[in-house]
Design an enzyme around this catalytic site. Structure first.
Site, mmCIF file in Angstrom:
data_model
loop_
_atom_site.group_PDB
_atom_site.id
_atom_site.type_symbol
_atom_site.label_atom_id
_atom_site.label_comp_id
_atom_site.label_asym_id
_atom_site.label_seq_id
_atom_site.Cartn_x
_atom_site.Cartn_y
_atom_site.Cartn_z
ATOM 1 C CG ASP A 128 53.146 47.275 89.059
ATOM 2 O OD1 ASP A 128 52.648 47.388 87.926
ATOM 3 O OD2 ASP A 128 53.594 46.221 89.524
ATOM 4 C CB CYS A 151 38.958 23.868 89.059
ATOM 5 S SG CYS A 151 40.359 22.792 89.337
ATOM 6 C CE1 TYR A 152 37.899 21.015 97.057
ATOM 7 C CE2 TYR A 152 36.724 23.099 97.323
ATOM 8 C CZ TYR A 152 37.119 21.877 97.830
ATOM 9 O OH TYR A 152 36.735 21.504 99.083
ATOM 10 N N GLY A 183 40.388 25.655 93.978
ATOM 11 C CA GLY A 183 41.082 25.716 95.260
ATOM 12 C C GLY A 183 42.059 24.577 95.391
ATOM 13 C CD GLU A 223 39.430 30.898 86.739
ATOM 14 O OE1 GLU A 223 38.570 30.407 85.972
ATOM 15 O OE2 GLU A 223 39.877 30.302 87.722
ATOM 16 C CG HIS A 244 41.367 27.152 86.374
ATOM 17 N ND1 HIS A 244 40.962 27.682 87.582
ATOM 18 C CD2 HIS A 244 41.946 25.974 86.648
ATOM 19 C CE1 HIS A 244 41.290 26.858 88.549
ATOM 20 N NE2 HIS A 244 41.898 25.809 88.023
ATOM 21 C CE LYS A 263 53.157 45.246 85.343
ATOM 22 N NZ LYS A 263 54.009 45.423 86.528
#
Ligand code: XMP
Length: 496
Positions: free
Chosen positions: A210, A62-63, A35, A155, A153, A352
């Site tokens: 998209d 992280c945060y 965050g 992710e 991170h 995406k």
């Protein structure tokens, strides 16, 4: 109803929180996200009371790591030289950790850092399992309580073994994982039918992946209740309007309105140079045009858009969490509050790469699915400063040469997105024996899997030199070409 396993993500406002969901979907542990806050700031988000006493596995990112240390008796500090953004390498300590299975085969792992504050002392019970040159507490854990906390991170794509870390964590928590694209398609079709009933829908079609996937999915759900509207806002690339209209008339059997509104958009953008005002102006006009055509098809009450999850997370925070607004993406933040239509956005929770997978699932041609993304506001956000027809014309021609170069060198499919931008400045040059005073261009090319993070593409100097020469020779009005070597973060993919 099937009872799924449950995983709770506590969102402290990270830009990439939903990537965690993207990696895991339906699972059953607490994960603390990153965050933008500092644990020192007034009103900094904190986990709900009692979370640490539930006896469930927790992963802090992280945060999320900083919060865990702050709450459990460690220390977090801010200080000069401790912020880290971008690539870092973590090496292991002596002891091994279950969630790091498959890591460190070559002695170290690349991870992606993006933090200001840092942990300076870990909480009682925790040990260090990995360090990086700037993060002595890169990986920490209290295995007995099944508490894990990392500074980087896992992710994002740029932590290549991050998915493995989540997989290990989720296995440790005992999940099965039952989320598939086939299931998503059926669920989406059911939801669209339920939402729309027997009403008419218009779909803003940009020719990008998209909106095309959204249109085909909605068409599958409700057939001819759907009409597609392709708006030419005068900010499209060379030959794009013709290509899109031809492609849809040839490939699909859907009613399509081709709305040439370039005078309307370019007129309204005259004299505007602020990126947010540009985006909001374009968003407002899109809606006006759609409202007009909703009437012309006999009263459509729904507007369908190919809004993706990244468009949502960067504009407003998911579920009212504390994310900072980076840009108002035109199909989200620019929406006037009192639009006379309801929205159908079947891709709102997808990234995406997932949309491409859904496109394949729906049988869209591969060449189409592989197209680079193109933003709704089009060339407007690749023309920093004031937009003029002259600049757009130069930009269109330069971009076409650049993309042609990329295709000729067989690099198109290796690159997530490549484009030229025209800079708001002129520079002096010499061509032949004369002085020139013309525009400078920036070329951008990035690799990415979801647009949330990106690396600039490492073209060879030969390629860059050849491309710059071709652009300057073939496009009048340009006398200088730069290559943008910024990753995301700290840059964004588009210039505005
Ligand atoms: P940024 O510049 O935010 O871009 O790093 C991430 C991805 O999103 C695209 N983009 C947009 N797409 N409407 C869109 O439909 C928008 O307003 C918009 N702004 C950025 C961008 O091209 C990249 O693929």
């Amino acid at each position: 109803m099937t009872q799924h396993d449950r995983l709770l993500i506590i969102d402290f406002g990270s830009q990439v929180t939903q990537l965690i969901a993207r990696r895991l979907r339906e699972l059953n542990v607490y994960i603390f996200s990153g965050g933008p806050a500092s644990v020192f700031a007034e009103g900094a988000p904190m986990p709900p009371k009692g979370v640490f006493d539930l006896g469930v596995p927790i992963l802090g990112i992280c945060y999320g790591q900083q919060v865990m240390m702050h709450c459990l008796g460690g220390r977090v500090e801010r200080g000069h030289g401790t912020a880290e953004f971008g690539r870092a390498y973590v090496t292991p300590t002596e002891e091994r950790l279950e969630i790091l299975e498959g890591w460190f085969a070559d002695g170290r792992e690349q991870v992606w850092m993006s933090h200001g504050d840092h942990v300076s002392a870990i909480a009682p019970g925790f040990k260090v399992y990995g360090t990086s040159p700037n993060a002595p507490f890169a990986i920490t854990a209290d295995p007995a309580r099944r508490f894990f906390a990392v500074q980087f991170h896992p992710e994002v794509h740029h932590t290549p073994k991050g998915a493995k870390l989540y997989e290990n964590f989720v296995r440790l928590a005992g999940f099965k994982g039952d989320w598939t694209m086939g299931a998503y398609r059926e669920e989406a079709i059911r939801k669209i039918r339920e939402q729309v009933g027997d009403q008419k829908v218009i779909c803003g079609l940009s020719g990008g992946v998209d909106s095309s996937v959204a249109a085909v999915l909605i068409h599958e759900a409700i057939g001819d209740q759907l009409t597609c509207v392709f708006v030419d806002h005068g900010l499209l690339r060379l030959g794009e309007a013709e290509q899109v209209v031809t492609m849809f008339r040839d490939h699909y059997n859907m009613p399509l309105i081709h709305a040439d509104e370039s005078d309307l958009f370019l007129g309204a953008l005259e004299g505007i140079s602020d990126p947010e005002v540009k985006r909001k102006t374009i968003g407002r006009l899109f809606i006006e045009v759609f409202e007009k055509h909703a009437k012309s098809v006999g009263g459509a009450t729904f507007l369908a858009q190919g809004t993706l999850y990244p468009d949502v997370i960067e504009s407003v925070s998911f579920s009212g969490g504390p994310s900072v607004t980076i840009k108002s993406h035109h199909n989200v933040g620019g929406l006037p509050e009192k639009m006379g239509m309801k929205l159908v956005e079947p891709l709102r929770e997808l990234f995406k790469d997932e949309v491409r997978a859904l496109g394949r699932e729906l049988g869209l041609p591969e060449a189409f699915i592989g197209r680079h993304p193109f933003p709704g506001p089009g060339l407007a956000i690749r023309c920093p400063g004031e937009i003029t027809r002259e600049k757009l014309d130069i930009l269109r021609r330069a971009d076409a040469v650049y993309i042609d170069q990329i295709r000729k060198h067989g690099l198109y499919d290796e690159i997530w997105q490549a484009f030229a931008a025209i800079l708001p400045m002129r520079t002096v040059g010499v061509m032949g024996d004369g002085r020139t005073y013309d525009y400078a261009l920036a070329l951008r090319a990035v690799t990415s899997v979801d647009g949330m993070t990106a690396d600039y593409y490492p073209f060879t100097h030969d390629f860059l030199g050849e491309t710059a020469t071709r652009i300057i020779n073939e496009v009048q009005g340009v006398n200088r070409v730069f290559y943008d070597c910024t990753s995301k973060p700290p840059g964004t993919i588009e210039l505005e």
